[in-house]
Design an enzyme around this catalytic site. Structure first.
Site, PDB file in Angstrom:
ATOM      1  N   VAL A 365       0.843  -1.187   0.000  1.00 55.26           N
ATOM      2  CA  VAL A 365       0.000   0.000   0.000  1.00 55.26           C
ATOM      3  C   VAL A 365       0.883   1.243   0.000  1.00 55.26           C
ATOM      4  CG1 VAL A 365      -1.826   1.247   1.202  1.00 55.26           C
ATOM      5  CG2 VAL A 365      -1.774  -1.245   1.260  1.00 55.26           C
ATOM      6  N   ASP A 476     -13.063 -11.537   6.927  1.00 50.94           N
ATOM      7  CA  ASP A 476     -11.711 -11.402   7.451  1.00 50.94           C
ATOM      8  C   ASP A 476     -11.661 -10.246   8.439  1.00 50.94           C
ATOM      9  OD1 ASP A 476      -9.125 -12.136   7.828  1.00 50.94           O
ATOM     10  OD2 ASP A 476      -8.357 -11.218   5.988  1.00 50.94           O
TER      11      ASP A 476
END
Ligand SMILES: *[C@@H]1O[C@H](CO)[C@@H](O)[C@H](O)[C@H]1NC(C)=O
Ligand SMILES: *[C@@H]1O[C@H](CO)[C@@H](O)[C@H](O)[C@H]1NC(C)=O
Ligand SMILES: *[C@@H]1O[C@H](CO)[C@@H](O)[C@H](O)[C@H]1NC(C)=O
Ligand SMILES: *[C@@H]1O[C@H](CO)[C@@H](O)[C@H](O)[C@H]1NC(C)=O
Ligand SMILES: *[C@@H]1O[C@H](CO)[C@@H](O)[C@H](O)[C@H]1NC(C)=O
Ligand SMILES: *[C@@H]1O[C@H](CO)[C@@H](O)[C@H](O)[C@H]1NC(C)=O
Ligand SMILES: *[C@@H]1O[C@H](CO)[C@@H](O)[C@H](O)[C@H]1NC(C)=O
Ligand SMILES: *[C@@H]1O[C@H](CO)[C@@H](O)[C@H](O)[C@H]1NC(C)=O
Ligand SMILES: *[C@@H]1O[C@H](CO)[C@@H](O)[C@H](O)[C@H]1NC(C)=O
Ligand SMILES: *[C@@H]1O[C@H](CO)[C@@H](O)[C@H](O)[C@H]1NC(C)=O
Ligand SMILES: *[C@@H]1O[C@H](CO)[C@@H](O)[C@H](O)[C@H]1NC(C)=O
Ligand SMILES: *[C@@H]1O[C@H](CO)[C@@H](O)[C@H](O)[C@H]1NC(C)=O
Length: 678
Positions: A365, A476
């Site tokens: 990221v 998740d």
């Protein structure tokens, strides 16, 4: 196809093209037949410099004086190629001479000389003496060759057997060739009845045995002449500027290399005819143009390839799948913005290392800044197979269905690159996990913040499960997938494995996915996931918030390694406060903590059915938060404390109202917060 090679070929083709400069004087014919006649040569009156007269008869150019056919004129080299007769001397079997030619060629009064550098005198035969005698009988030169068997004659080389050659001196203007023999060819008549002699371009004849017969049918041989202007050196000629031949602006002068006189040339970078005014043109100019053209072409081709590549990646990265998904879910899906490769490269400063915010299994990221100064987070996926592409498309589709304060916003994506890129709103303050667990951040969150964050996560999940246009199961949920903004507002992130649940379905079957420590044991056993699987994972986060412990920690003893189990066993043993983080204990009343712990315990029930829904959890947490902010509402502190210490929590029994969002909870103790909720 190699474009670069093709381009190079094109470039050389263009470079070889003649540059348009005038050849002849204005109003004069520039050609005779196929041959260009450049000034100072010329056809007709006032079209040539004195001595360079060319006659054009039937499209064949001749030197005006004499019978010499012109084959080629080279201005830059100062050469002129002409045709010339050959001398020969043939015998019959009995040694009688039966054919003979002894030509005389002269260039007197003309600006031409036989080129000493380009010509050789050659004599061919096996009983041969050949001479070249100059026009003024100053000298004779020549060579001889005798041989009595054809088998001695080497092919491909003129080295004295059957063929001999000799150079000529400079400044030769006229000569004749004399051929003689010792034995009238009687010794070699069967294979060589003739002798030949000529001055010719070096390399014109590739001598071999067959030359003996081939040459019989050859009438002309090519010979190269050097030409020069006048009989002065450059320096001398320059003194009379009207007579000086180098007229062009960018021209130079060269002394002749073969006797007196001079020639002209165009200066470096220029091409054309130096004998004509304005005859030398900037070849460099054309070169620059050519280079520009080529680089433009190259650039276009590269761009085209890039577009093709982008299209390929778009398809490979599931762009079509995404379009299809988006159109099939039309109306409900927000239009996802497609970023271009260049935009994102610019935003991330070409994926500079300093821009990396985090790295994980799914990708890297980067922090990016768009041209309008919006700060974004750009996820560069680490996609290797189709399955992961599906996950990627999944995240795009899921997120484009969601608009919630506590869910990270997807701004768009880019599919043109080798690996697809996702663009999110930038959430500046890192993950919840970082704030709970990381060294130096421990106990940094107040209980109030923790409750708010828990309520926000619960709200977001409840929204996903029921309020979003299509139910979504996150699958998740974990503290490292919860981001905090600068006000510590929680944002649920990472929808890579999330699923849209078609209406009318309660559960979906799939491979077990998720993170160890957060995994719903029921899902683990049945491989069926429901919204209750998310509830379990949320329960783990809630326990993390309360205890500050990691969901799985190898530092704890074996039976306590799993936080959920550890927490439940502590709760069962009435040792809740031993496991809670100190700051939490300091800031919260025992009832409140007991109630939150109880909620967490219900979330962690083994059976999915026994867990509350996310909506119930969200509402309960909201109530508990308000209770924490205004504890005066609760008046039964002692009892709560008492009950907490002796809590029997081995049998979680929760009943949910059918089709009713209100919650009826049968518990070993009655909690005021629930009253508030109602
Ligand atoms: C001109 O060139 C063409 C092709 O090269 C050839 O066929 C033709 O015979 C030439 N003409 C003359 C007059 O040399
Ligand atoms: C031109 O050539 C033709 C044949 O090729 C010949 O008959 C004629 O005499 C020539 N003319 C001149 C002026 O040389
Ligand atoms: C040119 O050559 C031809 C034949 O080879 C000959 O008849 C003619 O006399 C020659 N002309 C000149 C001017 O030498
Ligand atoms: C003259 O000679 C140069 C160098 O050998 C060559 O590049 C050029 O093409 C020749 N020009 C002509 C008209 O034959
Ligand atoms: C030269 O070439 C001819 C055929 O062209 C051949 O018969 C002869 O043997 C060759 N001579 C040598 C020495 O190679
Ligand atoms: C060669 O021929 C010439 C006349 O054609 C003759 O006078 C001479 O004797 C001959 N020589 C030999 C060696 O045959
Ligand atoms: C030479 O020319 C004649 C007739 O023009 C021909 O019969 C003979 O085969 C030719 N010889 C060679 C070696 O080309
Ligand atoms: C140079 O040429 C001119 C005319 O072209 C002539 O009068 C002069 O005698 C020549 N000089 C020499 C040294 O040949
Ligand atoms: C210069 O050349 C021109 C033409 O060839 C001639 O008329 C003139 O006399 C020359 N001038 C000198 C000073 O030699
Ligand atoms: C031309 O030749 C003369 C005399 O040999 C010499 O002085 C001069 O430098 C030469 N010029 C060029 C341009 O080579
Ligand atoms: C959280 O954000 C605020 C404001 O941007 C900043 O001052 C603070 O340092 C951040 N804290 C952490 C732990 O990143
Ligand atoms: C954080 O809170 C401040 C003050 O309430 C507000 O101005 C700001 O917009 C908030 N930031 C975000 C990202 O919500």
């Amino acid at each position: 196809m190699d474009w670069a090679a093709a381009l190079l070929q094109l470039a050389s083709l263009l470079a070889a093209a003649p540059i348009a400069t005038p050849d002849a004087l204005p109003g004069c014919p520039a050609k005779c037949g196929n041959l260009t006649i450049p000034y100072p040569f010329g056809i007709g009156e006032d079209c040539f410099r004195e001595g360079f007269d060319v006659r054009c008869n039937d499209s064949v150019p001749y030197l005006s004086s004499g019978n010499i056919t012109v084959v080629n004129i080279n201005l830059t080299e100062g050469h002129l190629r002409v045709k010339q007769y050959m001398a020969y001397d043939c015998y019959s079997e009995d040694g009688k001479n039966n054919d003979y030619n002894n030509p005389f060629i002269y260039l007197y009064g003309l600006p031409y000389k036989f080129s000493d550098s380009r010509n050789k005198f050659m004599a061919i035969g096996c009983d041969t003496v050949g001479f070249l005698r100059d026009g003024e009988s100053r000298f004779k030169t020549g060579c001889l060759s005798t041989c009595n068997s054809i088998s001695y004659i080497p092919n491909g080389t003129c080295a004295g057997i059957g063929c001999c050659q000799t150079p000529i001196p400079k400044d030769l203007r006229a000569f004749n060739v004399i051929i003689d023999s010792y034995h009238n060819h009687t010794n070699c008549w069967d294979f060589n009845p003739c002798s030949y002699g000529f001055l010719a371009d070096d390399g014109w004849l590739n001598f071999s045995v067959s030359s003996f017969s081939d040459l019989r049918n050859v009438t002309y041989v090519p010979v190269t002449l050097d030409w020069a202007i006048g009989n002065q050196t450059c320096e001398e000629a320059r003194t009379n500027s009207t007579a000086f031949a180098c007229k062009a602006k960018y021209s130079g002068c060269l002394n002749s290399t073969n006797g007196p006189g001079y020639r002209c040339n165009c200066l470096e970078g220029f091409e054309g005819n130096p004998y004509i005014e304005d005859g030398c043109r900037g070849g460099a100019f054309c070169l620059v143009f050519l280079i520009l053209l080529c680089s433009w072409l190259y650039w276009m081709i590269k761009k085209k390839r890039l577009v093709e590549l982008k299209e390929k990646f778009f398809r490979k990265n599931g762009g079509l799948l995404l379009r299809q998904q988006a159109s099939s879910l039309e109306g409900s899906a927000r239009v996802t913005r497609m970023f271009t490769m260049e935009e994102l490269e610019m935003a991330t400063d070409n994926y500079k290392e300093s821009r990396i915010l985090g790295q994980g299994g799914a990708g890297t990221v980067y922090k990016g800044i768009l041209p309008d100064q919006t700060v974004v987070a750009i996820k560069k996926s680490k996609i290797v197979n189709d399955d992961e592409i599906e996950q990627f498309i999944n995240e795009v589709v899921v997120l484009s269905h969601i608009s919630h304060r506590n869910v990270v916003k997807l701004l768009g994506c880019c599919l043109e690159t080798r690996v697809p890129l996702l663009v999110y709103e930038f959430v500046p303050n890192g993950t919840l996990s970082h704030h709970i667990h990381d060294e130096g951040r421990r106990a940094s969150l107040s209980l109030e913040s923790r409750l708010r964050i828990a309520a926000e996560i619960a709200g977001a999940l409840a929204y996903l499960h029921s309020a979003a246009s299509i139910p979504i199961i996150h699958r998740d949920v974990k503290s490292s997938n919860v981001l905090l903004d600068d006000n510590y507002t929680a944002k649920v992130a990472d929808f890579g494995v999330s699923r849209l649940v078609p209406f009318g379905r309660k559960c979906l079957t799939s491979l077990v996915r998720g993170t160890f420590g957060y995994l719903d044991p029921e899902y683990f056993l049945t491989a069926q996931f429901t919204d209750k699987s998310d509830v379990y994972s949320f329960g783990v986060i809630l326990v993390e918030l309360l205890t500050g412990e990691k969901p799985v920690a190898s530092t704890r003893s074996v039976e306590c390694r799993n936080l959920a189990m550890h927490f439940q066993s502590c709760l069962k043993d009435g040792r809740l406060f031993s496991i809670l983080e100190d700051r939490v204990v300091d800031e919260g009343s025992p009832e409140l903590l007991g109630a939150v712990a109880e909620l967490a315990k219900r979330c962690l029930s083994l059976m999915g059915e026994e867990r509350p829904t996310m909506k119930e959890v969200a509402m309960e947490l909201e109530g508990l938060r308000r209770f924490h902010q205004h504890p005066w509402i609760g008046d039964n502190e002692e009892e709560g404390e008492h009950l907490l210490k002796g809590a029997e929590c081995s049998n979680p029994s929760v009943m949910l109202g059918e089709g009713d969002s209100s919650v009826h909870v049968i518990q070993p103790f009655d909690m005021k917060p629930f009253d508030i909720m109602r």
